[in-house]
Scaffold this motif. Structure first.
Motif, short mmCIF file in Angstrom:
data_model
loop_
_atom_site.label_atom_id
_atom_site.label_comp_id
_atom_site.label_asym_id
_atom_site.label_seq_id
_atom_site.Cartn_x
_atom_site.Cartn_y
_atom_site.Cartn_z
N LEU A 100 0.85 -1.18 0.00
CA LEU A 100 0.00 0.00 0.00
C LEU A 100 0.88 1.24 0.00
CD1 LEU A 100 -0.28 1.26 3.29
CD2 LEU A 100 -0.88 -1.14 3.41
N GLN A 101 0.33 2.31 -0.44
CA GLN A 101 1.03 3.58 -0.38
C GLN A 101 0.08 4.63 0.15
OE1 GLN A 101 3.63 4.23 -3.63
NE2 GLN A 101 4.06 6.33 -3.07
N CYS A 102 -0.76 5.21 -0.69
CA CYS A 102 -1.68 6.23 -0.16
C CYS A 102 -2.81 5.58 0.64
CB CYS A 102 -2.24 7.10 -1.27
SG CYS A 102 -3.66 6.42 -2.16
N GLY A 103 -3.15 4.33 0.34
CA GLY A 103 -4.15 3.59 1.08
C GLY A 103 -5.55 3.65 0.53
N ARG A 138 -3.05 3.57 -8.21
CA ARG A 138 -2.28 4.57 -8.94
C ARG A 138 -0.94 4.89 -8.27
NH1 ARG A 138 -5.32 8.16 -12.64
NH2 ARG A 138 -7.23 7.01 -13.06
N CYS A 139 -0.67 4.30 -7.11
CA CYS A 139 0.53 4.69 -6.36
C CYS A 139 1.64 3.65 -6.30
CB CYS A 139 0.16 5.05 -4.93
SG CYS A 139 -0.99 6.42 -4.78
N THR A 140 1.28 2.36 -6.15
CA THR A 140 2.30 1.39 -5.76
C THR A 140 3.11 0.79 -6.89
OG1 THR A 140 0.83 -0.50 -5.90
CG2 THR A 140 0.91 0.65 -3.78
N GLY A 141 2.60 0.78 -8.09
CA GLY A 141 3.28 0.06 -9.16
C GLY A 141 3.03 -1.43 -9.09
N TYR A 142 2.20 -1.88 -8.17
CA TYR A 142 1.71 -3.25 -8.02
C TYR A 142 2.72 -4.26 -7.51
CZ TYR A 142 -2.39 -1.55 -10.50
OH TYR A 142 -3.50 -0.84 -10.86
N GLN A 143 4.00 -3.98 -7.53
CA GLN A 143 4.98 -4.98 -7.10
C GLN A 143 4.83 -5.31 -5.62
OE1 GLN A 143 6.63 -6.80 -9.30
NE2 GLN A 143 5.46 -5.52 -10.71
#
Length: 163
Positions: A100-103, A138-143
């Motif tokens: 997660l990044q922005c959540g 839209r934030c993590t790049g999915y990896q």
């Protein structure tokens, strides 16, 4: 059209409410139940941020009316944790493996991954990608998401402690 009485079990708690026939399940959960973990992104069923479990199946809460959930059991991201507040293996894996990044998309991804892993306990990376293809981030790049779901599947949800 008159309001309709519904009975729904949400996160193990029976609820009864009288709702407008066109109130979405997402709005019912957020506004009536106060469960704001069900996020509204696109409101067209494309992003997956509003994903909840309905009788165990992952569904888009923005595409359903609350009246369609009458008599059903709904589990939101708030219902993923144990009664004592301990995070589920999928939640731990997302936290510990940077899923997660922005959540914003995280609740829908956690719910989707939970249902996916229940049905596919030993998935390949390609199956994970396919299984979560209905959730956009839209934030993590999915990896990190892929790594988190793989870790949850492997039972290694928590990151290893470093000495």
């Amino acid at each position: 059209m008159p309001d309709i009485e519904i009975r729904v079990t949400v996160n193990g708690r029976p609820r009864r409410a009288t709702v407008p026939p066109r109130l979405t399940l997402a709005d019912y959960l957020r506004e009536t139940c106060g469960l704001t973990g069900t996020h509204l992104g696109c409101e067209h069923g494309v992003c997956g941020s509003c994903t909840v479990l309905l009788d165990g199946e992952a569904v888009r809460a923005c595409l359903m009316f609350a009246v369609q959930a009458d008599g059903a059991e709904v589990t939101t991201v708030e219902g993923m944790a144990a009664a004592d507040g301990a995070l589920s293996p999928v939640q731990c894996a997302f936290r510990d493996h940077h899923g997660l990044q922005c959540g914003f998309c995280t609740p829908g991804l956690v719910v989707s991954a939970t249902a996916f892993l229940r049905d596919n306990p030993d998935p390949t990376d390609e199956q994970i990608r396919d299984g979560l293809s209905g959730n956009l981030c839209r934030c993590t790049g999915y990896q990190g998401i892929l790594k988190a779901v793989r870790a949850a599947a492997d039972g290694t949800g928590a990151a290893e402690e470093t000495a």
